[in-house]
Design an enzyme around this catalytic site. Structure first.
Site, PDB file in Angstrom:
ATOM      1  N   ASN A 108       0.874  -1.176   0.000  1.00 25.03           N
ATOM      2  CA  ASN A 108       0.000   0.000   0.000  1.00 25.03           C
ATOM      3  C   ASN A 108       0.912   1.227   0.000  1.00 25.03           C
ATOM      4  O   ASN A 108       1.515   1.562   1.021  1.00 25.03           O
ATOM      5  CB  ASN A 108      -0.878  -0.051   1.265  1.00 25.03           C
ATOM      6  CG  ASN A 108      -1.877   1.077   1.320  1.00 25.03           C
ATOM      7  OD1 ASN A 108      -1.837   1.994   0.485  1.00 25.03           O
ATOM      8  ND2 ASN A 108      -2.768   1.023   2.291  1.00 25.03           N
ATOM      9  N   GLU A 148      -7.928  -5.921   5.429  1.00 24.24           N
ATOM     10  CA  GLU A 148      -7.866  -5.500   4.030  1.00 24.24           C
ATOM     11  C   GLU A 148      -6.658  -6.108   3.315  1.00 24.24           C
ATOM     12  O   GLU A 148      -6.742  -6.459   2.147  1.00 24.24           O
ATOM     13  CB  GLU A 148      -7.834  -3.960   3.951  1.00 24.24           C
ATOM     14  CG  GLU A 148      -9.171  -3.376   4.380  1.00 24.24           C
ATOM     15  CD  GLU A 148      -9.137  -1.871   4.594  1.00 24.24           C
ATOM     16  OE1 GLU A 148      -8.744  -1.445   5.694  1.00 24.24           O
ATOM     17  OE2 GLU A 148      -9.500  -1.130   3.670  1.00 24.24           O
ATOM     18  N   HIS A 179     -13.229   1.932   0.460  1.00 26.29           N
ATOM     19  CA  HIS A 179     -13.179   0.854   1.462  1.00 26.29           C
ATOM     20  C   HIS A 179     -13.767  -0.451   0.910  1.00 26.29           C
ATOM     21  O   HIS A 179     -14.228  -1.295   1.669  1.00 26.29           O
ATOM     22  CB  HIS A 179     -13.978   1.213   2.743  1.00 26.29           C
ATOM     23  CG  HIS A 179     -13.378   2.314   3.555  1.00 26.29           C
ATOM     24  ND1 HIS A 179     -14.151   3.241   4.202  1.00 26.29           N
ATOM     25  CD2 HIS A 179     -12.097   2.618   3.848  1.00 26.29           C
ATOM     26  CE1 HIS A 179     -13.380   4.094   4.860  1.00 26.29           C
ATOM     27  NE2 HIS A 179     -12.125   3.739   4.648  1.00 26.29           N
TER      28      HIS A 179
END
Ligand code: ADP
Length: 407
Positions: free
Chosen positions: A7, A388, A184
């Site tokens: 990320n 996630e 999200h």
């Protein structure tokens, strides 16, 4: 199969290395404050005896490439590395914030995909460029791994037009792609699937409301596994009250601030994104502190929490109307998983919807999935820890491993 999840932000790279067969995290950490005078590198792994190892190092990391190279050095370190060689990594899964309307699913990255992510930069000017840097660098640092993009927006591409279109001139949608996208997505999709597992029922037979309450916060109405509405909009500023974001306000507010106070567009953007939400009302954006201040008798903290929960409750009501029938309501992320007081406020008075929170189960601590509604509540209320990174790893695996006919 080993999958590295990355990320990349404007000054950070978060990473997590998964062994997909063993279902385990092999290592994780972060390079942060990239480009500043002193950067920070973190490396975490579990040692063979089960003890956690954490290394935190101050360093000068001038750019993302240097950051990624340092992460690889940690990963292949002969003493504490998680792997021996970078080629052990089969695929790199990248979190990409905005896929626009181009990407409805997780996608193996090639030149055309990179070009399309670039085309979507106007929709996420802060995030997509950083994500592209991550993709470019990972491509050269791991030349033998497949690169995969997992989009925050993809899960919400099933929204019907009546839910995603703004009532402004249609050309703004046609020409400029102005519409609700939602974010999200990996979290909403992940907890919805976990909820279906918990219920022992195919996701395709369930209607859910998922409530992700982290620093950013959003909700989704999910019909038979498909997102049909969500609170964030073209940007993550819309919808719920968040740590520092206002969520929904009168769209005419910026005109007032500009006309009346002479604020510039940049100032207004900063006000609504960084100085509003919980922080704007009571001065602090960390939910733990807000709750502490409320308990100590601070009126501003109390009203901040009331506004925060009232907005969620309004959307719960709206999504009951959208879905017609709701089987499960899920709370997730830092606040959703850990703040019983907020969950209680959000669910208070919703018995008429068949949604009855059990005060005892709600306050009982625990890890993993917890049911916090009364046993006879028509609608189940669940607390489900989100993950996630794991979801990105799973999606990446599925994208690089197509099911071969006859396999
Ligand atoms: P991010 O969006 O950065 O991933 P998180 O999901 O980690 O955020 O959520 C961060 C929020 O969770 C913060 O507001 C933090 O105060 C809140 N939080 C974490 N633990 C608790 C707790 N025990 N009680 C209340 N709030 C908590």
């Amino acid at each position: 199969m080993k999958i590295l999840v990355i990320n990349t932000g404007s000054s950070s790279i978060k990473y997590e290395l998964f062994d997909m067969e063993q279902h385990q995290v092999m290592a994780s950490g972060m390079a942060e404050k990239i480009g500043e005078d002193t950067s920070l590198l973190t490396y975490r792994k579990t040692l063979p005896d089960g003890e956690p190892l954490e290394k935190v190092e101050e360093a000068v990391i001038l750019d993302h490439r240097k950051g990624m190279n340092r992460i690889v050095e940690f990963l292949i370190d002969p003493e504490h590395g998680a792997i021996r060689d970078r080629d052990e990594i089969s695929a790199v899964g990248h979190r990409v914030v905005h896929g626009g309307e181009t990407f409805r699913t997780t996608t193996v990255i090639d030149e055309a995909v990179i070009a399309a992510i670039r085309e979507n930069i106007p929709l996420a000017p802060l995030h997509n460029p950083a994500n592209l840097i991550g993709i470019e660098i990972a491509g050269s640092v791991f030349p033998n791994a497949l690169q995969v993009a997992v989009f925050d927006t993809a899960f919400h591409q099933t929204l019907p037009m009546k839910a995603f279109l703004y009532a402004i001139p249609f050309e703004m949608y046609e020409k400029e792609k102005v519409r609700r996208y939602g974010f999200h997505g990996t979290s909403h999709a992940y907890v919805a699937e976990r909820a279906a597992d918990y219920m022992g029922c195919p996701l395709a037979e369930l209607n859910l409301i998922t409530i992700h309450l982290g620093n950013g916060a959003s909700m989704a109405a999910i019909r038979k596994g498909k997102s049909v509405d969500t609170t964030m909009g073209m940007t993550p500023l819309a919808g719920l009250v968040m740590g520092t974001r206002s969520g929904d306000v009168d769209p005419a507010l910026p005109f007032f601030l500009a006309d009346h106070l002479g604020m510039s567009l940049k100032d207004i953007e900063a006000l609504l994104n960084k100085e509003s939400g919980l922080k704007g009302i009571c001065g602090t954006n960390d939910m733990r502190d807000v709750i502490k201040e409320m308990e100590a008798g601070d009126d501003r903290a109390k009203i901040a929490l009331d506004i925060y929960a009232y907005r969620i409750k309004k959307y719960i009501g709206a999504y009951f109307a959208v879905l017609g029938r709701v089987d499960v309501v899920v709370f997730t992320a830092g606040i959703g998983e850990n703040a019983p007081y907020i969950r209680k406020l959000c669910c208070r008075g919703l018995g008429g919807f068949g949604m009855e929170i059990d005060p005892e189960r709600n306050t009982k601590a625990g890890n993993g999935i917890r049911e916090i509604s009364f046993l006879n509540s028509k609608v189940k209320i669940l607390v489900i820890p989100t993950n996630e990174e794991l979801r990105i790893a799973q999606e990446t695996k599925a994208a690089v491993e197509p099911p071969f006919p006859g396999a």
